[in-house]
Design a protein around this motif. Structure first.
Motif, PDB file in Angstrom:
ATOM      1  N   CYS B 255       0.854  -1.199   0.000  1.00  0.00           N
ATOM      2  CA  CYS B 255       0.000   0.000   0.000  1.00  0.00           C
ATOM      3  C   CYS B 255       0.891   1.251   0.000  1.00  0.00           C
ATOM      4  N   PRO B 256       1.240   1.763  -1.168  1.00  0.00           N
ATOM      5  CA  PRO B 256       2.233   2.851  -1.214  1.00  0.00           C
ATOM      6  C   PRO B 256       1.736   4.174  -0.632  1.00  0.00           C
ATOM      7  N   ASN B 257       0.428   4.355  -0.551  1.00  0.00           N
ATOM      8  CA  ASN B 257      -0.098   5.638  -0.056  1.00  0.00           C
ATOM      9  C   ASN B 257      -0.745   5.517   1.322  1.00  0.00           C
ATOM     10  N   LEU B 258      -0.429   4.418   1.998  1.00  0.00           N
ATOM     11  CA  LEU B 258      -0.999   4.191   3.327  1.00  0.00           C
ATOM     12  C   LEU B 258      -0.488   5.251   4.311  1.00  0.00           C
ATOM     13  N   ARG B 259      -1.437   5.851   5.069  1.00  0.00           N
ATOM     14  CA  ARG B 259      -1.021   6.871   6.048  1.00  0.00           C
ATOM     15  C   ARG B 259      -1.224   6.420   7.489  1.00  0.00           C
ATOM     16  N   GLY B 260      -2.129   5.469   7.704  1.00  0.00           N
ATOM     17  CA  GLY B 260      -2.357   5.072   9.081  1.00  0.00           C
ATOM     18  C   GLY B 260      -3.015   3.703   9.202  1.00  0.00           C
ATOM     19  N   VAL B 261      -2.722   3.039  10.321  1.00  0.00           N
ATOM     20  CA  VAL B 261      -3.406   1.785  10.671  1.00  0.00           C
ATOM     21  C   VAL B 261      -4.078   2.018  12.018  1.00  0.00           C
ATOM     22  N   THR B 262      -5.379   1.795  12.059  1.00  0.00           N
ATOM     23  CA  THR B 262      -6.163   2.107  13.248  1.00  0.00           C
ATOM     24  C   THR B 262      -6.667   0.830  13.902  1.00  0.00           C
ATOM     25  N   LEU B 263      -6.476   0.753  15.215  1.00  0.00           N
ATOM     26  CA  LEU B 263      -7.056  -0.338  15.998  1.00  0.00           C
ATOM     27  C   LEU B 263      -8.428   0.118  16.493  1.00  0.00           C
ATOM     28  N   GLU B 264      -9.431  -0.718  16.227  1.00  0.00           N
ATOM     29  CA  GLU B 264     -10.795  -0.384  16.645  1.00  0.00           C
ATOM     30  C   GLU B 264     -11.244  -1.313  17.766  1.00  0.00           C
ATOM     31  N   ARG B 265     -11.918  -0.724  18.746  1.00  0.00           N
ATOM     32  CA  ARG B 265     -12.518  -1.539  19.805  1.00  0.00           C
ATOM     33  C   ARG B 265     -13.783  -0.826  20.279  1.00  0.00           C
ATOM     34  N   MET B 266     -14.869  -1.556  20.384  1.00  0.00           N
ATOM     35  CA  MET B 266     -16.154  -0.960  20.718  1.00  0.00           C
ATOM     36  C   MET B 266     -16.230  -0.590  22.189  1.00  0.00           C
ATOM     37  N   GLU B 267     -16.854   0.558  22.448  1.00  0.00           N
ATOM     38  CA  GLU B 267     -17.076   0.924  23.841  1.00  0.00           C
ATOM     39  C   GLU B 267     -18.027  -0.092  24.474  1.00  0.00           C
ATOM     40  N   GLY B 268     -17.908  -0.250  25.785  1.00  0.00           N
ATOM     41  CA  GLY B 268     -18.762  -1.219  26.473  1.00  0.00           C
ATOM     42  C   GLY B 268     -18.216  -2.636  26.414  1.00  0.00           C
TER      43      GLY B 268
END
Lengths: 146, 289
Positions: B255-268
């Motif tokens: 992914c040459p234009n990748l700017r970020g990797v985000t970890l997601e976790r639901m509240e609760g």
């Protein structure tokens, strides 16, 4: 029918099916309707019935959560009588289209519906006043996550 | 450098528990509409969490990205047009305060025929649908220059799911329109529909990927469906599964234009014992970039 109108029809058919009593059957029925363009009927036939049913359940759950976030008296009813509230909510979901996108508006819809139900039958365990907040004396919690 | 992000939710307990994690990331992701409430007159007004996140941005000097659920990118219903206009105006106001680096929403319809279905749903992947999505992205670009769609998770699909990458390509024809590649969504759909997630990703133009999401999920309850079939849910309530980590390892270098990797976790879904795991997951993300 133009492709744009077909897209609009797809929206309407999917919405009607997912909010109905038997979503998978409703989509299959739409897929057999010869008034629906052939390409759309083919697309609807590809929709896996179990996935459609699960999606409809998730939509109900999300609406349920939206209501409880915005309506302290509904939450109190649920805490006091979970099965009774759940049955009432199922009737509400069938009878009232989900036009509210935020908890406070969902709460207004529910209160209006609940007052109507109260007028027709006694026994709703919490007093509702149409379009207003609770009469239970509870402090509203973060209804709209405020 | 590719940055590491974490999704923030307007939930007191979640934010308190996750406070130590905020030091470990480079940016924060928010769903703008969770920071509003709707007044009786229909105005979308910021809630207490909006102000809290504005303060966090000032204090931390870390950027924010916007990832919504509710704009309903694939919706064409005219009856919903007024709501979408209000939504866009409100995002513009948010952008002035939070200066979003980019803004994405799900490739689906969370409003169908002006009804709030909330869950982004797939519509037939036609040329008309792609035109509608492109028009919506163009409207979004009037607010935030870099915008995009997230590959959605769907439990039914009105077509062949393996054709979805081509549909995504048709939606992202304009400059500065991007894909948020959600690897758990790909994995979940692969599990439920029975395809190879690597083959699905191989059909994606990875030069369009601006951000990657990683998260976890759980199986549905067998009692939910008459068939007792169990489907994997994209519920963001569990650890990132190993197959998703493997997908991240394989896809990130492409992914040459990748700017970020985000970890997601639901509240609760975060208890005190989960914070250490989330910290490990953030470290693992960084180690792979």
């Amino acid at each position: 029918m133009t492709p744009y109108r077909t897209h609009l029809l797809a929206e309407r058919l999917v919405a009607r099916a997912l909010l109905g009593a038997d979503p998978a059957r409703a989509l299959r029925r739409a897929a057999r309707d010869r008034r629906v363009p052939r390409a759309l009927r083919d697309a609807l036939l590809r929709c896996a019935p179990d996935g459609v049913r699960l999606t409809a359940l998730l939509i109900i759950r999300l609406r349920f959560e939206r209501l409880l976030r915005g309506c302290p008296e509904a939450e109190a009813w649920f805490e006091r009588d979970g099965p009774g509230f759940t049955r009432a909510f199922a009737r509400y979901h069938r009878q009232v289209p989900p036009t509210a996108f935020f908890p406070a508006a969902e709460a207004r819809l529910f209160r209006t519906w609940a007052v109507h139900v109260q007028d027709r039958r006694a026994g709703t365990p919490v007093r509702f006043t149409a379009g207003r907040g609770p009469r239970t004396g509870r402090t509203a919690r973060s209804g709209d996550r405020s | 450098m590719v940055a590491v992000g974490f999704s923030l939710h307007p939930d007191e307990e979640f934010l308190d528990l996750c406070a130590p994690l905020l030091e470990k990331v480079d940016y924060f992701e928010v769903a703008p509409e969770t920071l509003w409430f709707e007044r009786d007159d229909g105005a979308l007004v910021d809630n207490g969490y909006f102000r809290r996140f504005v303060a966090l941005r000032r204090r931390s000097r870390k950027p924010f990205v916007a990832h919504g659920v509710g704009l309903s990118i694939a919706t064409a219903a005219l009856a919903d047009a007024r709501r979408r206009r209000r939504w866009l105006a409100r995002i513009a106001s948010d952008h002035r305060a939070l200066r979003f680096r980019w803004w994405t929403d799900h490739l689906g319809a969370s409003s169908l025929d002006a009804l709030a279905v909330t869950l982004p749903l797939p519509l037939p992947p036609t040329g008309a649908a792609a035109r509608i999505v492109r028009a919506r992205l163009w409207q979004m670009q009037a607010v935030v220059p870099d915008v995009g769609v997230e590959n959605n998770v769907a439990y039914f699909y009105p077509g062949d799911p393996m054709d979805e990458p081509a549909f995504i390509g048709r939606c992202l024809a304009a400059p500065r329109t991007w894909l948020l590649l959600d690897l758990h969504n790909v994995y979940t759909m692969a599990q439920n529909f029975g395809f190879d997630p690597g083959a699905w990703i191989a059909r994606i133009d990875l030069a369009r990927v601006i951000e990657i999401h990683v998260s976890g999920g759980r199986p549905s309850d067998p009692g939910w469906l008459p068939s007792r079939r169990v489907l994997r849910l994209d519920s963001h309530d569990d650890a990132v599964p190993e197959p998703v980590w493997r997908l991240l390892e394989s896809v990130r270098p492409r992914c040459p234009n990748l700017r970020g990797v985000t970890l997601e976790r639901m509240e609760g879904t975060v208890g005190a014992g989960d914070v250490a795991l989330l910290g490990q997951e953030l470290r693992r993300v960084r180690s792979l970039l």
